[in-house]
Design a protein around this motif. Structure first.
Motif, PDB file in Angstrom:
ATOM      1  N   PHE A   1      37.759  46.132  54.676  1.00 30.79           N
ATOM      2  CA  PHE A   1      38.354  45.195  53.739  1.00 30.79           C
ATOM      3  C   PHE A   1      38.664  45.938  52.446  1.00 30.79           C
ATOM      4  O   PHE A   1      38.097  46.988  52.156  1.00 30.79           O
ATOM      5  CB  PHE A   1      37.449  43.976  53.471  1.00 30.79           C
ATOM      6  CG  PHE A   1      36.141  44.289  52.818  1.00 30.79           C
ATOM      7  CD1 PHE A   1      36.020  44.356  51.436  1.00 30.79           C
ATOM      8  CD2 PHE A   1      34.997  44.487  53.579  1.00 30.79           C
ATOM      9  CE1 PHE A   1      34.811  44.624  50.839  1.00 30.79           C
ATOM     10  CE2 PHE A   1      33.780  44.746  52.990  1.00 30.79           C
ATOM     11  CZ  PHE A   1      33.680  44.820  51.612  1.00 30.79           C
ATOM     12  N   ARG A   2      39.632  45.408  51.718  1.00 30.79           N
ATOM     13  CA  ARG A   2      39.946  45.961  50.405  1.00 30.79           C
ATOM     14  C   ARG A   2      39.924  44.817  49.398  1.00 30.79           C
ATOM     15  O   ARG A   2      40.251  43.676  49.729  1.00 30.79           O
ATOM     16  CB  ARG A   2      41.262  46.714  50.400  1.00 30.79           C
ATOM     17  CG  ARG A   2      42.464  45.912  50.754  1.00 30.79           C
ATOM     18  CD  ARG A   2      43.726  46.787  50.770  1.00 30.79           C
ATOM     19  NE  ARG A   2      44.609  46.328  51.816  1.00 30.79           N
ATOM     20  CZ  ARG A   2      44.989  47.045  52.857  1.00 30.79           C
ATOM     21  NH1 ARG A   2      44.597  48.284  52.985  1.00 30.79           N
ATOM     22  NH2 ARG A   2      45.776  46.532  53.773  1.00 30.79           N
ATOM     23  N   LEU A   3      39.540  45.148  48.188  1.00 29.44           N
ATOM     24  CA  LEU A   3      39.524  44.195  47.082  1.00 29.44           C
ATOM     25  C   LEU A   3      40.734  44.488  46.217  1.00 29.44           C
ATOM     26  O   LEU A   3      40.948  45.633  45.803  1.00 29.44           O
ATOM     27  CB  LEU A   3      38.230  44.352  46.277  1.00 29.44           C
ATOM     28  CG  LEU A   3      38.097  43.502  45.018  1.00 29.44           C
ATOM     29  CD1 LEU A   3      38.160  42.014  45.346  1.00 29.44           C
ATOM     30  CD2 LEU A   3      36.797  43.838  44.305  1.00 29.44           C
ATOM     31  N   LYS A   4      41.552  43.442  45.984  1.00 29.50           N
ATOM     32  CA  LYS A   4      42.772  43.619  45.204  1.00 29.50           C
ATOM     33  C   LYS A   4      42.709  42.778  43.941  1.00 29.50           C
ATOM     34  O   LYS A   4      42.215  41.646  43.948  1.00 29.50           O
ATOM     35  CB  LYS A   4      43.998  43.207  46.018  1.00 29.50           C
ATOM     36  CG  LYS A   4      44.338  44.174  47.131  1.00 29.50           C
ATOM     37  CD  LYS A   4      45.575  43.707  47.856  1.00 29.50           C
ATOM     38  CE  LYS A   4      46.583  44.804  47.920  1.00 29.50           C
ATOM     39  NZ  LYS A   4      47.808  44.370  48.579  1.00 29.50           N
ATOM     40  N   ALA A   5      43.226  43.336  42.858  1.00 28.50           N
ATOM     41  CA  ALA A   5      43.350  42.616  41.588  1.00 28.50           C
ATOM     42  C   ALA A   5      44.514  41.630  41.698  1.00 28.50           C
ATOM     43  O   ALA A   5      45.348  41.747  42.596  1.00 28.50           O
ATOM     44  CB  ALA A   5      43.588  43.612  40.460  1.00 28.50           C
TER      45      ALA A   5
ATOM     46  N   VAL B   1      44.859  47.862  44.279  1.00 24.52           N
ATOM     47  CA  VAL B   1      43.679  47.979  45.128  1.00 24.52           C
ATOM     48  C   VAL B   1      42.533  48.489  44.254  1.00 24.52           C
ATOM     49  O   VAL B   1      42.615  49.575  43.668  1.00 24.52           O
ATOM     50  CB  VAL B   1      43.926  48.917  46.321  1.00 24.52           C
ATOM     51  CG1 VAL B   1      42.651  49.103  47.120  1.00 24.52           C
ATOM     52  CG2 VAL B   1      45.022  48.361  47.198  1.00 24.52           C
ATOM     53  N   VAL B   2      41.472  47.702  44.149  1.00 24.59           N
ATOM     54  CA  VAL B   2      40.326  48.034  43.309  1.00 24.59           C
ATOM     55  C   VAL B   2      39.272  48.787  44.111  1.00 24.59           C
ATOM     56  O   VAL B   2      38.647  49.720  43.610  1.00 24.59           O
ATOM     57  CB  VAL B   2      39.719  46.755  42.688  1.00 24.59           C
ATOM     58  CG1 VAL B   2      38.509  47.071  41.857  1.00 24.59           C
ATOM     59  CG2 VAL B   2      40.761  46.024  41.873  1.00 24.59           C
ATOM     60  N   ALA B   3      39.067  48.388  45.366  1.00 25.25           N
ATOM     61  CA  ALA B   3      38.051  49.029  46.202  1.00 25.25           C
ATOM     62  C   ALA B   3      38.432  48.881  47.666  1.00 25.25           C
ATOM     63  O   ALA B   3      39.106  47.923  48.052  1.00 25.25           O
ATOM     64  CB  ALA B   3      36.693  48.400  45.954  1.00 25.25           C
ATOM     65  N   VAL B   4      37.978  49.857  48.467  1.00 25.36           N
ATOM     66  CA  VAL B   4      38.154  49.812  49.916  1.00 25.36           C
ATOM     67  C   VAL B   4      36.781  50.011  50.533  1.00 25.36           C
ATOM     68  O   VAL B   4      36.021  50.884  50.112  1.00 25.36           O
ATOM     69  CB  VAL B   4      39.129  50.899  50.415  1.00 25.36           C
ATOM     70  CG1 VAL B   4      39.259  50.858  51.927  1.00 25.36           C
ATOM     71  CG2 VAL B   4      40.494  50.726  49.765  1.00 25.36           C
ATOM     72  N   SER B   5      36.456  49.219  51.523  1.00 29.24           N
ATOM     73  CA  SER B   5      35.133  49.256  52.131  1.00 29.24           C
ATOM     74  C   SER B   5      34.989  50.398  53.126  1.00 29.24           C
ATOM     75  O   SER B   5      35.963  51.049  53.509  1.00 29.24           O
ATOM     76  CB  SER B   5      34.864  47.945  52.859  1.00 29.24           C
ATOM     77  OG  SER B   5      35.627  47.885  54.044  1.00 29.24           O
TER      78      SER B   5
END
Length: 126
Positions: free
Chosen positions: A14-18, A23-27
């Motif tokens: 999963f990725r966290l997007k603003a 893209v803020v973070a990728v798991s």
């Protein structure tokens, strides 16, 4: 926003997007979708409580005057909060209407066949 996807190794990530799409973070990779969803749940839980650990080397500041160094204080994880006491019951508001009329206490429901099938003089059959 969290996005679930399958990477090139057919693992779930999963990725966290603003809000602007950055893209803020990728798991890391997960073996199945359920594990990836649990990873998202963990990130949601720990991100709000996470302490900052500064592992960066000291870098001199550029500019005319250097700001004073602020010591980094490392604290252990906070103790869990004690459970909250139960809320007291809410007060009952005063009634501003007349009490309801008394019901028939005979135990016979209003829809007994004798009452439903009883002929009425004021009804006209069509």
């Amino acid at each position: 926003m969290f996005e679930l996807f399958i990477d090139e190794d057919t693992s779930f990530r999963f990725r966290l997007k603003a809000p602007d799409g950055t893209v803020v973070a990728v798991s890391r990779s997960f073996p199945d979708k359920r594990a990836a969803v649990c990873g998202i749940s963990d990130v949601r839980e720990y991100a709000g409580m996470g302490l900052i650990t500064d592992l960066c080397p000291e870098v001199p500041l550029r500019g005319p005057a250097a700001a004073p160094q602020v010591p980094v204080v490392r604290q252990p994880n906070p103790a869990p909060m004690p459970p909250k006491p139960p809320m007291p019951p809410l007060p009952v508001p005063p009634r501003h209407h007349k009490p309801l009329p008394q019901r028939d206490r005979s135990g016979h429901p209003w829809h007994t066949p004798a009452l439903v099938d009883a002929p009425r003089a004021d009804l006209v059959e069509a």
